[in-house]
Design an enzyme around this catalytic site. Structure first.
Site, short mmCIF file in Angstrom:
data_model
loop_
_atom_site.label_atom_id
_atom_site.label_comp_id
_atom_site.label_asym_id
_atom_site.label_seq_id
_atom_site.Cartn_x
_atom_site.Cartn_y
_atom_site.Cartn_z
N ASN A 181 0.94 4.84 1.98
CA ASN A 181 2.19 4.18 2.36
C ASN A 181 2.99 3.91 1.08
OD1 ASN A 181 4.24 2.65 3.40
ND2 ASN A 181 2.97 0.85 3.86
N TRP A 182 3.96 4.78 0.83
CA TRP A 182 4.74 4.66 -0.41
C TRP A 182 5.75 3.51 -0.35
CZ3 TRP A 182 6.44 10.35 -2.03
CH2 TRP A 182 5.29 11.07 -2.39
N LYS A 183 5.95 2.96 0.83
CA LYS A 183 6.96 1.89 1.02
C LYS A 183 8.32 2.36 0.48
CE LYS A 183 3.19 -1.33 0.73
NZ LYS A 183 2.75 -2.70 0.69
N HIS A 201 3.83 -2.64 10.60
CA HIS A 201 3.35 -3.07 9.28
C HIS A 201 3.76 -4.53 9.05
CE1 HIS A 201 2.90 -3.39 4.96
NE2 HIS A 201 2.09 -2.35 5.03
N GLU A 224 4.91 -6.07 6.60
CA GLU A 224 6.18 -6.29 5.91
C GLU A 224 7.35 -6.20 6.89
OE1 GLU A 224 5.53 -3.44 2.80
OE2 GLU A 224 4.02 -4.77 1.94
N GLU A 266 -5.17 -4.68 8.64
CA GLU A 266 -4.57 -5.02 7.35
C GLU A 266 -4.34 -6.52 7.27
OE1 GLU A 266 -2.60 -1.56 5.23
OE2 GLU A 266 -1.07 -2.54 6.41
N GLY A 288 -1.23 -6.04 -1.22
CA GLY A 288 -0.51 -6.14 -2.49
C GLY A 288 -0.89 -7.34 -3.35
N SER A 307 -5.07 -3.92 -0.69
CA SER A 307 -5.57 -3.90 -2.07
C SER A 307 -6.75 -2.96 -2.27
CB SER A 307 -5.93 -5.31 -2.52
OG SER A 307 -4.77 -6.12 -2.58
N GLY A 356 -1.36 1.21 -0.13
CA GLY A 356 -0.01 0.98 -0.63
C GLY A 356 0.04 1.24 -2.12
N GLY A 357 -0.14 0.19 -2.90
CA GLY A 357 0.01 0.25 -4.36
C GLY A 357 -0.70 1.42 -5.01
C1 PEP Z 1 -0.02 -1.66 2.73
O1 PEP Z 1 1.12 -1.96 2.41
O2 PEP Z 1 -0.24 -1.20 3.86
C2 PEP Z 1 -1.09 -1.88 1.78
C3 PEP Z 1 -2.32 -1.76 2.19
O3 PEP Z 1 -0.70 -2.17 0.49
P1 PEP Z 1 -1.67 -2.38 -0.77
O4 PEP Z 1 -2.64 -1.23 -0.79
O5 PEP Z 1 -0.75 -2.37 -1.94
O6 PEP Z 1 -2.37 -3.69 -0.58
#
Ligand code: PEP
Length: 253
Positions: free
Chosen positions: A8-10, A96, A98, A168, A174, A214, A235-236
């Site tokens: 997930n590049w956001k 998601h 966010e 999640e 994050g 994370s 994500g990150g």
């Molecule tokens: C996400 O945004 O779905 C996510 C899991 O982010 P991160 O890996 O940065 O926690």
């Protein structure tokens, strides 16, 4: 068993050049890796760059980070499931945290998106998870139950086996505070139980459950081996090609 690794590049990278570089590095890096399917979910505007490229690589699929529930019409700023399908998208992230928190998406909207995506024969990745406060009040299980039950309203048995769930926890996204694998396993069993109550046992057996929050090369494998998930939503770490490829290699066991 083949793991599903969703990137997930956001709202990243900032430029098309950066997006192409990241995609090409990942594409090269997974050439010889087996037993894994990688789904890249870039911002909508970058999808056309990768449409042709993924046709030649079986291991990479395109995903979208969101969708609207109508096919077309006066809905300023929205993108329909059919438009995504035309661009070669196979998976769509829905709900998601966010979007739930920042864009105020409701369970009703998430339900409409889920049904539209299933109707278009795309695969939804439905995100669920409790906040820090809900965890502290020990409301996690109730929250998951409610998010899933509302999202699934009106979804028939024949479409339910296409749904992928991503557990999640919001407090883990994050933050660097990843969830313990044994707690992920507990949630996985709960999610299966919710599906079993609603659909036939066959559906809950086939249900794919991912973990996100994370994930790093240090903890990735524990979610596959100890928590027995079917894959990861990242994500990150998906924005750092080297880290992402390390994770992909690690879980391709
Ligand atoms: C996400 O945004 O779905 C996510 C899991 O982010 P991160 O890996 O940065 O926690």
């Amino acid at each position: 068993m083949k793991s599903l690794i969703v990137a997930n590049w956001k709202c990243n990278p900032e430029t098309p050049k950066g997006a192409k570089l990241l995609f090409n590095t990942v594409k090269r890096g997974i050439k010889n890796i087996k037993n894994v399917e990688v789904v890249i979910c870039p911002p909508f505007v970058y999808l056309p760059f990768f449409q042709k490229k993924i046709k030649k690589i079986e291991k990479i699929k395109l995903g979208a980070q969101d969708v609207f529930w109508k096919e077309k019409g006066a809905f300023t700023g929205e993108i329909s499931p059919l438009m995504l399908k035309d661009l070669g998208v196979k998976y769509v992230i829905i709900g998601h945290s966010e979007r739930r928190q920042i864009l105020k998406e409701t369970d009703e909207m998430i339900n409409k998106k889920l049904r539209a995506v299933l109707f278009t024969k795309l695969r939804p990745i439905l995100c669920v998870g409790e906040t820090e406060m809900e965890k502290r009040k020990e409301q996690g299980l109730r929250v998951l139950n409610s998010q899933i039950s509302r999202a699934l309203e009106g979804v028939p048995e024949k479409e339910a086996d296409k749904i992928i769930l991503a557990y999640e926890p919001v407090w883990a996204i994050g933050t660097g505070a990843a969830c313990e694998p044994n707690s992920v396993l507990e949630k996985k069993l709960l999610l299966q139980r919710i599906f079993r109550k609603r659909y036939s046992p066959n559906i809950s057996k086939k249900l794919k459950i991912l973990y996100g929050g994370s994930v790093t090369p240090e903890n990735a494998l524990s979610y596959i081996k100890e928590a027995k998930t079917n894959g990861l939503l990242i994500g990150g770490s998906s924005l750092k090609a080297k880290e992402f490829l390390e994770i992909v290699k690690m879980v391709s066991i």
